[in-house]
Design an enzyme around this catalytic site. Sequence first.
Site, PDB file in Angstrom:
ATOM      1  CG  ASN A  97      -1.752   1.214   1.387  1.00  0.00           C
ATOM      2  OD1 ASN A  97      -1.817   2.038   0.470  1.00  0.00           O
ATOM      3  ND2 ASN A  97      -2.408   1.364   2.533  1.00  0.00           N
ATOM      4  CE  LYS A 104      -0.074   3.086   4.757  1.00  0.00           C
ATOM      5  NZ  LYS A 104       0.082   3.165   6.215  1.00  0.00           N
ATOM      6  CG  HIS A 138      -5.688   1.993   5.393  1.00  0.00           C
ATOM      7  ND1 HIS A 138      -5.194   2.901   6.309  1.00  0.00           N
ATOM      8  CD2 HIS A 138      -4.698   1.099   5.175  1.00  0.00           C
ATOM      9  CE1 HIS A 138      -3.945   2.553   6.611  1.00  0.00           C
ATOM     10  NE2 HIS A 138      -3.622   1.474   5.943  1.00  0.00           N
ATOM     11  CD  GLU A 191      -2.632   5.479   6.880  1.00  0.00           C
ATOM     12  OE1 GLU A 191      -2.592   5.455   5.634  1.00  0.00           O
ATOM     13  OE2 GLU A 191      -1.741   4.955   7.590  1.00  0.00           O
ATOM     14  CD  GLU A 235      -3.199  -2.360   7.422  1.00  0.00           C
ATOM     15  OE1 GLU A 235      -2.114  -2.664   6.924  1.00  0.00           O
ATOM     16  OE2 GLU A 235      -3.788  -1.297   7.177  1.00  0.00           O
ATOM     17  N   GLY A 277       3.135   2.138  10.745  1.00  0.00           N
ATOM     18  CA  GLY A 277       4.158   3.165  10.583  1.00  0.00           C
ATOM     19  C   GLY A 277       4.927   3.491  11.855  1.00  0.00           C
ATOM     20  CB  SER A 282       5.564  -2.124  11.940  1.00  0.00           C
ATOM     21  OG  SER A 282       5.237  -0.781  12.231  1.00  0.00           O
TER      22      SER A 282
HETATM   23  P1  13P Z   1       3.306   0.182   7.544  1.00  0.00           P
HETATM   24  O1  13P Z   1       3.729  -1.107   6.927  1.00  0.00           O
HETATM   25  O2  13P Z   1       4.055   1.375   7.015  1.00  0.00           O
HETATM   26  O3  13P Z   1       3.272   0.119   9.043  1.00  0.00           O
HETATM   27  O4  13P Z   1       1.780   0.448   7.077  1.00  0.00           O
HETATM   28  C1  13P Z   1       0.852  -0.559   7.207  1.00  0.00           C
HETATM   29  C2  13P Z   1      -0.363  -0.152   6.476  1.00  0.00           C
HETATM   30  O5  13P Z   1      -1.087   0.738   6.879  1.00  0.00           O
HETATM   31  C3  13P Z   1      -0.666  -0.856   5.217  1.00  0.00           C
HETATM   32  O6  13P Z   1      -1.962  -0.568   4.790  1.00  0.00           O
END
Ligand code: 13P
Length: 244
Positions: free
Chosen positions: A8, A10, A88, A90, A158, A164, A203
């Site tokens: 992803n 983003k 997601h 976010e 997640e 992150g 992560s």
């Molecule tokens: P990270 O792998 O950067 O922690 O992000 C995970 C994520 O949100 C994937 O959708």
Amino acid sequence: MRKLIAGNWKMNGTSADLPQLTELADSHPNPAVDMVICGPATLLSRMAATGLSVGGEDCHTKVSGAYTGDISAQMIKDTGADYVITGHSERRIDHGETDALVAAKTEAGWAADLHVILCIGETEAQYRAGDTLDILRSQMDGSIPDAATAATTTVAYEPVWAIGTGLTPTPDEIADVHAALRAYLSNRFGEDGAEMRLLYGGSVKASNAAEIFALDNVDGALVGGASLKAADFSPIVTALENSL
Ligand code: 13P
């Protein structure tokens, strides 16, 4: 169902990053798992032109109309994409997306013949309060439509606090949560729920991937930061292949 490794990107990536995809495709010409990169809408058609499976990161509920700035699932399909992410954290947190909206977006993805990667996850406060499983069950109740099947839908767990941050739940915690998610899905969707892929995200990197992929009911991963560079993502793909 084949295991799935999904990146992803983003809000990352411009033309200058497209060679990462060619490099990834060249390193895994015939992956033993499904491999997809979900990227920004601006890049999707060029990403798809590399021959990799690609996906959108979000979609609108409607096919078309007066929704300035939004992208429909049909538009994502039209780029050559085969997947879309819905729910997601976010989007849920930064854009106030409710379970009902995530369910509607998921149905829109299916209607456009996209495989939906539907995300759920608890916040750090919910985790600390011991509410993880209650939160996940309620998110699944509200955001996974009744018509979900293993062929059309993948669920990604997640934990918001692991995204992150470099933090991850312990392997035992991931295994416990995934066992509970599997029990929920089997109970609600029968054979399809038993088969539906369950990804872990948050992560994931080359150094922890093998340990996570060895866990029961972990059918792959949704990877953010470590999907941006082929050199970081490729060993994660290999770790999933090696877990078969
Ligand atoms: P990270 O792998 O950067 O922690 O992000 C995970 C994520 O949100 C994937 O959708």
